[in-house]
Design a protein around this motif. Structure first.
Motif, PDB file in Angstrom:
ATOM      1  N   GLU A 116       6.120  -1.184  -7.396  1.00 35.47           N
ATOM      2  CA  GLU A 116       4.824  -1.805  -7.104  1.00 35.47           C
ATOM      3  C   GLU A 116       4.174  -1.175  -5.880  1.00 35.47           C
ATOM      4  O   GLU A 116       2.981  -0.873  -5.876  1.00 35.47           O
ATOM      5  CB  GLU A 116       5.024  -3.305  -6.880  1.00 35.47           C
ATOM      6  N   LEU A 117       4.970  -0.933  -4.863  1.00 37.75           N
ATOM      7  CA  LEU A 117       4.455  -0.315  -3.641  1.00 37.75           C
ATOM      8  C   LEU A 117       3.981   1.113  -3.913  1.00 37.75           C
ATOM      9  O   LEU A 117       2.882   1.494  -3.516  1.00 37.75           O
ATOM     10  CB  LEU A 117       5.531  -0.321  -2.561  1.00 37.75           C
ATOM     11  N   VAL A 118       4.797   1.883  -4.595  1.00 34.40           N
ATOM     12  CA  VAL A 118       4.435   3.270  -4.914  1.00 34.40           C
ATOM     13  C   VAL A 118       3.170   3.295  -5.762  1.00 34.40           C
ATOM     14  O   VAL A 118       2.271   4.109  -5.529  1.00 34.40           O
ATOM     15  CB  VAL A 118       5.607   3.995  -5.616  1.00 34.40           C
ATOM     16  N   TYR A 119       3.079   2.384  -6.724  1.00 32.32           N
ATOM     17  CA  TYR A 119       1.888   2.317  -7.574  1.00 32.32           C
ATOM     18  C   TYR A 119       0.637   2.061  -6.735  1.00 32.32           C
ATOM     19  O   TYR A 119      -0.387   2.727  -6.908  1.00 32.32           O
ATOM     20  CB  TYR A 119       2.043   1.219  -8.631  1.00 32.32           C
ATOM     21  N   GLN A 120       0.722   1.118  -5.806  1.00 34.03           N
ATOM     22  CA  GLN A 120      -0.435   0.780  -4.972  1.00 34.03           C
ATOM     23  C   GLN A 120      -0.836   1.962  -4.095  1.00 34.03           C
ATOM     24  O   GLN A 120      -2.014   2.263  -3.959  1.00 34.03           O
ATOM     25  CB  GLN A 120      -0.136  -0.455  -4.113  1.00 34.03           C
ATOM     26  N   ILE A 121       0.141   2.642  -3.530  1.00 32.11           N
ATOM     27  CA  ILE A 121      -0.151   3.806  -2.686  1.00 32.11           C
ATOM     28  C   ILE A 121      -0.777   4.919  -3.526  1.00 32.11           C
ATOM     29  O   ILE A 121      -1.801   5.489  -3.152  1.00 32.11           O
ATOM     30  CB  ILE A 121       1.121   4.302  -1.962  1.00 32.11           C
ATOM     31  N   GLU A 122      -0.186   5.204  -4.690  1.00 29.98           N
ATOM     32  CA  GLU A 122      -0.722   6.259  -5.560  1.00 29.98           C
ATOM     33  C   GLU A 122      -2.126   5.918  -6.047  1.00 29.98           C
ATOM     34  O   GLU A 122      -2.991   6.793  -6.130  1.00 29.98           O
ATOM     35  CB  GLU A 122       0.216   6.499  -6.746  1.00 29.98           C
ATOM     36  N   LYS A 123      -2.334   4.661  -6.371  1.00 36.71           N
ATOM     37  CA  LYS A 123      -3.656   4.211  -6.827  1.00 36.71           C
ATOM     38  C   LYS A 123      -4.691   4.441  -5.723  1.00 36.71           C
ATOM     39  O   LYS A 123      -5.788   4.928  -5.975  1.00 36.71           O
ATOM     40  CB  LYS A 123      -3.580   2.729  -7.194  1.00 36.71           C
ATOM     41  N   THR A 124      -4.317   4.123  -4.513  1.00 33.31           N
ATOM     42  CA  THR A 124      -5.217   4.306  -3.376  1.00 33.31           C
ATOM     43  C   THR A 124      -5.468   5.788  -3.117  1.00 33.31           C
ATOM     44  O   THR A 124      -6.608   6.210  -2.928  1.00 33.31           O
ATOM     45  CB  THR A 124      -4.636   3.636  -2.113  1.00 33.31           C
ATOM     46  N   ILE A 125      -4.412   6.584  -3.136  1.00 38.01           N
ATOM     47  CA  ILE A 125      -4.537   8.024  -2.898  1.00 38.01           C
ATOM     48  C   ILE A 125      -5.407   8.670  -3.974  1.00 38.01           C
ATOM     49  O   ILE A 125      -6.184   9.583  -3.694  1.00 38.01           O
ATOM     50  CB  ILE A 125      -3.145   8.700  -2.826  1.00 38.01           C
ATOM     51  N   SER A 126      -5.331   8.181  -5.204  1.00 38.74           N
ATOM     52  CA  SER A 126      -6.128   8.774  -6.292  1.00 38.74           C
ATOM     53  C   SER A 126      -7.633   8.572  -6.102  1.00 38.74           C
ATOM     54  O   SER A 126      -8.432   9.272  -6.714  1.00 38.74           O
ATOM     55  CB  SER A 126      -5.700   8.198  -7.649  1.00 38.74           C
ATOM     56  N   THR A 127      -8.020   7.643  -5.229  1.00 37.41           N
ATOM     57  CA  THR A 127      -9.447   7.414  -4.978  1.00 37.41           C
ATOM     58  C   THR A 127     -10.017   8.369  -3.933  1.00 37.41           C
ATOM     59  O   THR A 127     -11.232   8.408  -3.735  1.00 37.41           O
ATOM     60  CB  THR A 127      -9.707   5.964  -4.497  1.00 37.41           C
ATOM     61  N   LEU A 128      -9.151   9.114  -3.271  1.00 32.21           N
ATOM     62  CA  LEU A 128      -9.602  10.036  -2.215  1.00 32.21           C
ATOM     63  C   LEU A 128     -10.328  11.233  -2.833  1.00 32.21           C
ATOM     64  O   LEU A 128     -10.039  11.624  -3.968  1.00 32.21           O
ATOM     65  CB  LEU A 128      -8.397  10.551  -1.422  1.00 32.21           C
ATOM     66  N   PRO A 129     -11.212  11.854  -2.063  1.00 29.50           N
ATOM     67  CA  PRO A 129     -11.814  13.111  -2.531  1.00 29.50           C
ATOM     68  C   PRO A 129     -10.698  14.134  -2.795  1.00 29.50           C
ATOM     69  O   PRO A 129      -9.642  14.093  -2.149  1.00 29.50           O
ATOM     70  CB  PRO A 129     -12.696  13.547  -1.354  1.00 29.50           C
ATOM     71  N   LYS A 130     -10.940  15.043  -3.712  1.00 30.55           N
ATOM     72  CA  LYS A 130      -9.915  15.973  -4.175  1.00 30.55           C
ATOM     73  C   LYS A 130      -9.198  16.708  -3.036  1.00 30.55           C
ATOM     74  O   LYS A 130      -7.974  16.727  -2.972  1.00 30.55           O
ATOM     75  CB  LYS A 130     -10.527  16.983  -5.148  1.00 30.55           C
TER      76      LYS A 130
END
Length: 184
Positions: A116-130
């Motif tokens: 769950e933690l990794v998912y939340q971090i990855e989800k957040t990171i995926s919103t960053l500019p490339k």
């Protein structure tokens, strides 16, 4: 967050000590086991878990948890364990071998919390500019230095620092105040 998490968080913010006790009773064992699996020192792990709940109580007014309380507490424990490892300075390379696996697979519940933690971090990171996302991943996932990243991407080290700073600000906003301090 679940409704139950929201209710207990609201109770914490209203200085309800019973809410803290309920959280402690619900999670101390799983948090202890996840830290003990890494450190193998009972007293140190007990102190870490106690510190997690003390921090939770002291920061209750400004808590902004976006993930579940369970995952939040797990993350806090995880980063306190990392801090303890850094503090000991007698770090052996094998201690870091498969550290993530040892943390993640203490038991089925910690595996779920880690996911769950990794998912939340990855989800957040995926919103960053490339470019920002690439720099962050090279820094955190591949442990490359700012200089190495700058050379690899043909950008300045200052630009690398700016991208990482931006990524951490987004994570702080997404994951909550106290967790982000531990995460940094």
């Amino acid at each position: 967050m679940t409704n139950a998490d929201k209710k207990i968080l609201k109770r914490l913010k209203k200085e309800d000590k019973k809410a803290l006790t309920e959280l402690y009773d619900s999670y101390w064992e799983i948090l202890f086991l996840s830290s003990y699996n890494i450190l193998k020192e009972r007293e140190v792990c007990e102190e870490i878990i106690q510190d997690v709940f003390i921090d939770l109580w002291h920061n209750r007014a400004k808590l902004q948890i976006k993930i579940s309380l369970k995952a939040y507490l797990y993350a806090c424990t995880r980063y306190k364990v990392f801090a303890q490892i850094r503090k000991q300075k007698a770090i052996k390379v094998e201690l870091f071998d498969d550290l993530k696996k040892r943390f993640q697979y203490t038991n089925p519940e910690t595996k779920m919390m880690d996911k769950e933690l990794v998912y939340q971090i990855e989800k957040t990171i995926s919103t960053l500019p490339k470019k920002c996302r690439i720099v962050y991943k090279l820094s955190r996932n591949r442990q490359m230095s700012h200089k190495e990243i700058a050379e690899k991407l043909s950008i300045s080290t200052k630009t690398v620092e700016n991208h990482i700073g931006n990524a951490l600000r987004v994570l702080k906003k997404s994951l909550g105040y106290t967790f982000s301090i531990l995460f940094l």
